[in-house]
Design a protein around this motif. Structure first.
Motif, short mmCIF file in Angstrom:
data_model
loop_
_atom_site.label_atom_id
_atom_site.label_comp_id
_atom_site.label_asym_id
_atom_site.label_seq_id
_atom_site.Cartn_x
_atom_site.Cartn_y
_atom_site.Cartn_z
N GLY A 108 -21.76 6.11 -19.32
CA GLY A 108 -22.75 5.14 -19.70
C GLY A 108 -22.97 4.19 -18.54
N TYR A 109 -24.16 3.58 -18.47
CA TYR A 109 -24.46 2.64 -17.40
C TYR A 109 -25.03 1.35 -17.98
CZ TYR A 109 -23.93 6.42 -13.99
OH TYR A 109 -23.43 7.44 -13.22
N SER A 110 -24.64 0.25 -17.37
CA SER A 110 -25.21 -1.05 -17.70
C SER A 110 -25.96 -1.57 -16.48
CB SER A 110 -24.10 -2.04 -18.07
OG SER A 110 -24.62 -3.36 -18.13
N HIS B 110 -18.65 -11.58 -13.22
CA HIS B 110 -19.97 -11.25 -12.69
C HIS B 110 -20.59 -12.45 -11.98
CE1 HIS B 110 -20.77 -7.43 -15.32
NE2 HIS B 110 -19.66 -7.38 -14.63
N ALA B 111 -20.32 -13.65 -12.47
CA ALA B 111 -20.83 -14.85 -11.79
C ALA B 111 -20.25 -14.97 -10.39
CB ALA B 111 -20.53 -16.10 -12.62
N VAL B 112 -18.95 -14.71 -10.27
CA VAL B 112 -18.30 -14.76 -8.95
C VAL B 112 -18.90 -13.72 -8.01
CG1 VAL B 112 -16.13 -14.33 -7.72
CG2 VAL B 112 -16.13 -15.71 -9.81
N LEU B 113 -19.07 -12.49 -8.50
CA LEU B 113 -19.60 -11.43 -7.66
C LEU B 113 -21.06 -11.67 -7.28
CD1 LEU B 113 -18.02 -8.25 -9.35
CD2 LEU B 113 -17.21 -9.51 -7.35
N CYS B 114 -21.86 -12.14 -8.23
CA CYS B 114 -23.26 -12.42 -7.92
C CYS B 114 -23.38 -13.48 -6.84
CB CYS B 114 -24.00 -12.88 -9.18
SG CYS B 114 -24.42 -11.57 -10.34
N SER B 115 -22.58 -14.52 -6.95
CA SER B 115 -22.63 -15.59 -5.96
C SER B 115 -22.20 -15.10 -4.58
CB SER B 115 -21.72 -16.74 -6.41
OG SER B 115 -21.67 -17.76 -5.43
N ALA B 116 -21.12 -14.32 -4.54
CA ALA B 116 -20.61 -13.85 -3.25
C ALA B 116 -21.54 -12.86 -2.59
CB ALA B 116 -19.23 -13.22 -3.46
N PHE B 117 -22.12 -11.97 -3.38
CA PHE B 117 -22.94 -10.89 -2.80
C PHE B 117 -24.42 -11.23 -2.72
CE2 PHE B 117 -19.52 -7.97 -4.76
CZ PHE B 117 -18.76 -8.04 -3.60
N GLY B 118 -24.82 -12.35 -3.31
CA GLY B 118 -26.22 -12.74 -3.24
C GLY B 118 -27.13 -11.84 -4.06
N VAL B 119 -26.62 -11.33 -5.18
CA VAL B 119 -27.43 -10.48 -6.06
C VAL B 119 -27.62 -11.19 -7.39
CG1 VAL B 119 -26.67 -8.34 -4.94
CG2 VAL B 119 -25.38 -9.23 -6.89
N ASP B 120 -28.64 -10.76 -8.15
CA ASP B 120 -28.93 -11.47 -9.40
C ASP B 120 -28.20 -10.89 -10.60
OD1 ASP B 120 -30.31 -9.11 -9.69
OD2 ASP B 120 -32.28 -10.03 -9.97
N ARG B 121 -27.57 -9.72 -10.44
CA ARG B 121 -26.81 -9.15 -11.55
C ARG B 121 -25.82 -8.12 -11.02
NH1 ARG B 121 -31.82 -6.51 -11.81
NH2 ARG B 121 -31.69 -4.22 -11.75
N ILE B 122 -24.81 -7.86 -11.83
CA ILE B 122 -23.82 -6.83 -11.53
C ILE B 122 -23.99 -5.70 -12.55
CG2 ILE B 122 -21.37 -6.27 -11.30
CD1 ILE B 122 -22.43 -8.16 -9.14
N GLU B 123 -24.13 -4.51 -12.07
CA GLU B 123 -24.26 -3.36 -12.96
C GLU B 123 -22.89 -2.72 -13.15
OE1 GLU B 123 -27.71 -0.98 -12.17
OE2 GLU B 123 -28.89 -2.74 -11.57
N VAL C 270 -24.93 -3.50 -6.96
CA VAL C 270 -23.48 -3.60 -7.01
C VAL C 270 -23.04 -3.13 -8.40
CG1 VAL C 270 -21.47 -5.10 -6.86
CG2 VAL C 270 -23.45 -5.52 -5.39
N MET C 271 -22.22 -2.08 -8.43
CA MET C 271 -21.80 -1.46 -9.69
C MET C 271 -20.27 -1.49 -9.78
SD MET C 271 -22.48 2.44 -11.01
CE MET C 271 -24.26 2.27 -10.86
N GLU C 272 -19.76 -2.17 -10.80
CA GLU C 272 -18.30 -2.26 -10.96
C GLU C 272 -17.82 -1.30 -12.03
OE1 GLU C 272 -16.32 -3.98 -13.49
OE2 GLU C 272 -17.88 -4.92 -14.70
N THR C 273 -16.61 -0.83 -11.83
CA THR C 273 -16.01 0.10 -12.78
C THR C 273 -14.50 0.01 -12.65
OG1 THR C 273 -16.05 2.40 -13.57
CG2 THR C 273 -15.98 2.08 -11.19
N LEU D 264 -23.42 0.20 -4.25
CA LEU D 264 -22.01 -0.01 -3.93
C LEU D 264 -21.25 0.07 -5.24
CD1 LEU D 264 -19.59 -0.82 -2.16
CD2 LEU D 264 -20.27 -3.22 -2.50
N ILE D 265 -20.53 1.18 -5.45
CA ILE D 265 -19.75 1.33 -6.67
C ILE D 265 -18.29 1.09 -6.35
CG2 ILE D 265 -19.73 3.87 -6.35
CD1 ILE D 265 -19.47 4.05 -9.45
N GLY D 266 -17.71 0.10 -7.01
CA GLY D 266 -16.36 -0.29 -6.65
C GLY D 266 -15.50 -0.59 -7.86
N VAL D 267 -14.22 -0.31 -7.73
CA VAL D 267 -13.26 -0.74 -8.75
C VAL D 267 -13.25 -2.27 -8.73
CG1 VAL D 267 -11.29 -0.61 -7.18
CG2 VAL D 267 -10.92 -0.43 -9.63
#
Length: 319
Positions: free
Chosen positions: A236-238, A211-224, A192-195, A169-172
């Motif tokens: 570039g990618y993180s 990233h803490a807010v997004l991780c908590s909401a989406f139930g993922v361990d990191r935001i790329e 989950v990939m933010e840009t 999921l790539i999102g602004v």
């Protein structure tokens, strides 16, 4: 030269190709040639990659930065808030851009056919000339699964829930926050990939907090994250933690903020310069308005913007 660029697999091969691209662009890119003349650099005197001058990125707003002899196949433009001028990147050959982002994606995420790609990029879709939309649209088509979603979050979540493939999921950034706050959906088997930043739609947040807010909401361990801009062909990618890596044909270096012709050693904070050999037919040597740190292993962090620079989308804005 195109094959040579996308076959680079060592620092030595990069340096050699970059010097050849420099000589080509110093001759064929009129704006770059004039810039070199104005700063007193004779192209024949440049024998080391460290001595290649970087073109200020602001010139993409006022000039056509172009090295090809044929008309451009596309013109990508930057996003901007009201009253800001936009950058224009003339693209001579879209197949080079397609190869660039496809091979770059493969290096970081593997075979595109193994993924479903979901794009949540409302502000990009609502204007023309977005290189990001072009890239994501092509990746969706290559994947054969996924799609674009403007503001219909219910359909996005329903389609993702019904999709058993690994998903990106790539999102602004502001749209991902809207989705998180309104639905807090727990996403399975999803990167989950933010840009793109907040685009003036929301108050800026520190990346760690975001990233803490997004991780908590989406139930993922990191935001790329994806780092790109209209003036560059490459990305570039993180994969988390704000540490980006670039493909072998792109290099990030850091200059002294107060002296644009002085580069800093690895690990020091300064303004970001980018050598993007994917920009073969525009200019590959770009002095950006971003601030960050570049490391010896070709990874980098983006920490903000040069003071008084136009505020525009980048993955990390001045806190």
């Amino acid at each position: 030269m195109v094959e040579r660029i996308f076959s680079i697999n060592s620092a030595q091969e990069f340096d050699s190709a970059a010097l050849d691209v420099f000589r080509f662009q110093a001759e064929h890119c009129a704006v770059y040639a004039e810039y070199l003349k104005l700063i007193g650099v004779e192209p024949a005197s440049v024998t080391r990659i460290e001595d290649i001058p970087m073109l200020p990125i602001e010139l993409f707003k006022s000039h056509d930065i172009y090295s090809a002899s044929t008309p451009p196949q596309a013109i990508f433009t930057s996003s901007a808030t009201t009253g800001m001028s936009v950058s224009r990147h003339l693209v001579a050959d879209l197949s080079i851009y397609e190869r660039d982002f496809t091979e770059g994606f493969r290096l970081f995420y593997g075979d595109i056919s193994q993924w479903s790609i979901y794009g949540l990029l409302p502000n990009y879709l609502e204007r023309s000339g977005s290189s990001l939309v072009y890239m994501v649209d092509s990746l969706i088509r290559q994947a054969g699964s996924g799609g674009f979603y403007l503001h219909n979050y219910d359909k996005l979540l329903a389609d993702m829930a019904a999709d058993n493939r690994p998903k990106i999921l790539i999102g602004v950034t502001y749209a991902l926050l809207d989705l998180a706050e309104q639905y807090a959906p727990k996403l399975s088997n999803t990167v989950v990939m933010e840009t793109g930043g907040m685009k003036g739609r929301r108050k800026e947040m520190a990346k760690e907090e975001l990233h803490a807010v997004l991780c908590s909401a989406f139930g993922v361990d990191r935001i790329e994250s994806e780092y790109g801009m209209a003036e560059l062909m490459s990305q570039g990618y993180s994969t988390g933690g704000g540490l980006f890596a670039s493909p072998p044909w792109m290099r990030v270096i850091v200059r002294d903020i107060n002296d644009p012709f002085t580069h800093l050693s690895a690990g020091r904070r300064g303004a970001i310069d980018i050598i993007d050999l994917g920009n073969l037919y525009s200019c590959s040597f770009i002095a950006t308005q971003d601030v960050g740190i570049a490391y010896a292993d070709n990874t980098f962090r983006i920490e903000g913007r040069v003071t008084d620079a136009d505020i525009r989308g980048c993955n990390l804005l001045v806190q």
